[in-house]
Write a protein that holds these residues in place. Structure first.
Motif, PDB file in Angstrom:
ATOM      1  N   MET A 180      31.988 -56.970  38.108  1.00 22.22           N
ATOM      2  CA  MET A 180      32.777 -55.985  37.358  1.00 22.22           C
ATOM      3  C   MET A 180      32.196 -55.796  35.959  1.00 22.22           C
ATOM      4  O   MET A 180      32.151 -54.675  35.446  1.00 22.22           O
ATOM      5  N   LEU A 181      31.738 -56.873  35.356  1.00 21.87           N
ATOM      6  CA  LEU A 181      31.131 -56.784  34.031  1.00 21.87           C
ATOM      7  C   LEU A 181      29.835 -55.972  34.080  1.00 21.87           C
ATOM      8  O   LEU A 181      29.586 -55.138  33.202  1.00 21.87           O
ATOM      9  N   VAL A 182      29.028 -56.184  35.114  1.00 22.37           N
ATOM     10  CA  VAL A 182      27.785 -55.414  35.270  1.00 22.37           C
ATOM     11  C   VAL A 182      28.120 -53.936  35.462  1.00 22.37           C
ATOM     12  O   VAL A 182      27.473 -53.064  34.860  1.00 22.37           O
ATOM     13  N   GLN A 183      29.128 -53.637  36.292  1.00 25.01           N
ATOM     14  CA  GLN A 183      29.515 -52.240  36.517  1.00 25.01           C
ATOM     15  C   GLN A 183      30.004 -51.594  35.220  1.00 25.01           C
ATOM     16  O   GLN A 183      29.697 -50.430  34.945  1.00 25.01           O
ATOM     17  N   LYS A 184      30.729 -52.350  34.428  1.00 29.14           N
ATOM     18  CA  LYS A 184      31.217 -51.832  33.143  1.00 29.14           C
ATOM     19  C   LYS A 184      30.047 -51.505  32.221  1.00 29.14           C
ATOM     20  O   LYS A 184      30.003 -50.444  31.597  1.00 29.14           O
ATOM     21  N   HIS A 185      29.073 -52.401  32.158  1.00 28.46           N
ATOM     22  CA  HIS A 185      27.898 -52.149  31.311  1.00 28.46           C
ATOM     23  C   HIS A 185      27.057 -50.988  31.841  1.00 28.46           C
ATOM     24  O   HIS A 185      26.505 -50.214  31.053  1.00 28.46           O
ATOM     25  N   LEU A 186      26.960 -50.862  33.159  1.00 26.93           N
ATOM     26  CA  LEU A 186      26.225 -49.736  33.730  1.00 26.93           C
ATOM     27  C   LEU A 186      26.916 -48.414  33.399  1.00 26.93           C
ATOM     28  O   LEU A 186      26.239 -47.419  33.100  1.00 26.93           O
ATOM     29  N   ALA A 187      28.228 -48.411  33.444  1.00 25.94           N
ATOM     30  CA  ALA A 187      28.958 -47.192  33.097  1.00 25.94           C
ATOM     31  C   ALA A 187      28.702 -46.819  31.639  1.00 25.94           C
ATOM     32  O   ALA A 187      28.486 -45.646  31.310  1.00 25.94           O
ATOM     33  N   LYS A 188      28.731 -47.810  30.767  1.00 26.22           N
ATOM     34  CA  LYS A 188      28.442 -47.540  29.352  1.00 26.22           C
ATOM     35  C   LYS A 188      27.008 -47.050  29.181  1.00 26.22           C
ATOM     36  O   LYS A 188      26.744 -46.136  28.388  1.00 26.22           O
ATOM     37  N   LEU A 189      26.082 -47.652  29.914  1.00 28.89           N
ATOM     38  CA  LEU A 189      24.680 -47.246  29.827  1.00 28.89           C
ATOM     39  C   LEU A 189      24.514 -45.798  30.266  1.00 28.89           C
ATOM     40  O   LEU A 189      23.839 -45.014  29.584  1.00 28.89           O
ATOM     41  N   HIS A 190      25.141 -45.427  31.391  1.00 28.90           N
ATOM     42  CA  HIS A 190      25.057 -44.032  31.850  1.00 28.90           C
ATOM     43  C   HIS A 190      25.682 -43.080  30.836  1.00 28.90           C
ATOM     44  O   HIS A 190      25.152 -41.982  30.603  1.00 28.90           O
ATOM     45  N   HIS A 191      26.787 -43.494  30.242  1.00 30.56           N
ATOM     46  CA  HIS A 191      27.439 -42.655  29.235  1.00 30.56           C
ATOM     47  C   HIS A 191      26.503 -42.401  28.059  1.00 30.56           C
ATOM     48  O   HIS A 191      26.322 -41.257  27.623  1.00 30.56           O
ATOM     49  N   TRP A 192      25.897 -43.470  27.539  1.00 30.40           N
ATOM     50  CA  TRP A 192      25.034 -43.305  26.366  1.00 30.40           C
ATOM     51  C   TRP A 192      23.734 -42.588  26.718  1.00 30.40           C
ATOM     52  O   TRP A 192      23.172 -41.885  25.882  1.00 30.40           O
ATOM     53  N   GLN A 193      23.245 -42.756  27.951  1.00 31.25           N
ATOM     54  CA  GLN A 193      22.086 -41.977  28.373  1.00 31.25           C
ATOM     55  C   GLN A 193      22.428 -40.493  28.406  1.00 31.25           C
ATOM     56  O   GLN A 193      21.612 -39.657  28.000  1.00 31.25           O
ATOM     57  N   GLN A 194      23.616 -40.170  28.873  1.00 31.09           N
ATOM     58  CA  GLN A 194      24.041 -38.764  28.909  1.00 31.09           C
ATOM     59  C   GLN A 194      24.172 -38.220  27.497  1.00 31.09           C
ATOM     60  O   GLN A 194      23.759 -37.091  27.221  1.00 31.09           O
ATOM     61  N   VAL A 195      24.756 -39.019  26.584  1.00 33.88           N
ATOM     62  CA  VAL A 195      24.873 -38.590  25.193  1.00 33.88           C
ATOM     63  C   VAL A 195      23.489 -38.357  24.606  1.00 33.88           C
ATOM     64  O   VAL A 195      23.250 -37.351  23.924  1.00 33.88           O
ATOM     65  N   LEU A 196      22.558 -39.239  24.889  1.00 30.84           N
ATOM     66  CA  LEU A 196      21.193 -39.096  24.376  1.00 30.84           C
ATOM     67  C   LEU A 196      20.524 -37.854  24.939  1.00 30.84           C
ATOM     68  O   LEU A 196      19.858 -37.107  24.208  1.00 30.84           O
ATOM     69  N   GLU A 197      20.716 -37.579  26.228  1.00 29.89           N
ATOM     70  CA  GLU A 197      20.149 -36.374  26.821  1.00 29.89           C
ATOM     71  C   GLU A 197      20.764 -35.118  26.214  1.00 29.89           C
ATOM     72  O   GLU A 197      20.057 -34.132  25.971  1.00 29.89           O
ATOM     73  N   ASP A 198      22.083 -35.150  25.976  1.00 33.06           N
ATOM     74  CA  ASP A 198      22.749 -33.998  25.371  1.00 33.06           C
ATOM     75  C   ASP A 198      22.221 -33.746  23.962  1.00 33.06           C
ATOM     76  O   ASP A 198      21.966 -32.595  23.589  1.00 33.06           O
TER      77      ASP A 198
END
Length: 183
Positions: A130-148
């Motif tokens: 669950m902790l890994v999934q939480k960090h992956l979700a945050k990583l995807h979020h920040w990657q999307q912010v960076l792409e935007d």
């Protein structure tokens, strides 16, 4: 807590005496034998009752009127230290009792201990997953912010990314020419 565990440790041994359970299934003096706790004698203190009483005595000594008035600080400190030491002694006895029960369980039913360990490891794996999934979700979020952000920077200019000196060239081109110094 004492009410839910009442009668669990009838006929407790006196404080300060700690004996290790004898081989052959005999239990410590003051603790229930292998057959269970049995009936409770009126007025007998159990280990849990004594732990609760010593815990209450710690607080009572801290909030007593003598402590608040502060008549003799050294006497008060000694009394509080004695109460705390008694609580720690009873807590150690309680811990010893449960550790001995755990040891008996591991000897009599080793498969139960293994099942508990496997269950704890599964729970730990689930928690880490669950902790890994939480960090992956945050990583995807920040990657999307960076792409935007990267996309917004490219759209207004529609130019390829400039070289390292392009900003300086643009800035210097917009400056007025420097006046010439007479020689």
């Amino acid at each position: 807590m004492a009410s839910s565990m009442g009668g669990m440790f009838p006929g407790q041994q006196p404080p300060g005496q700690t004996t290790v359970g004898a081989p052959g299934g005999q239990s410590q003096p003051g603790f229930p034998g292998p057959g269970g706790p049995g009936p409770r004698a009126p007025g007998s203190n159990t280990l849990v009752d004594e732990l609760e009483a010593s815990f209450e005595a710690c607080f009572a000594s801290l909030v007593s009127q003598d402590y608040v008035n502060g008549t003799d600080q050294e006497e008060i400190r000694t009394g509080v230290d004695q109460c705390i030491q008694k609580f720690l002694d009873v807590a150690r006895q309680t811990e010893c009792f449960f550790l001995q029960k755990r040891l008996q369980l591991s000897v009599q039913k080793p498969e139960q201990v293994v099942k508990e360990d496997v269950s704890e490891l599964r729970n730990e794996l689930q928690r880490k997953e669950m902790l890994v999934q939480k960090h992956l979700a945050k990583l995807h979020h920040w990657q999307q912010v960076l792409e935007d952000v990267s996309g917004q920077q490219r759209k207004p200019t529609d130019l390829p990314p400039p070289g390292p000196l392009a900003f300086l060239e643009q800035a210097s081109a917009s400056l007025p020419p420097a006046p010439l110094k007479p020689n």
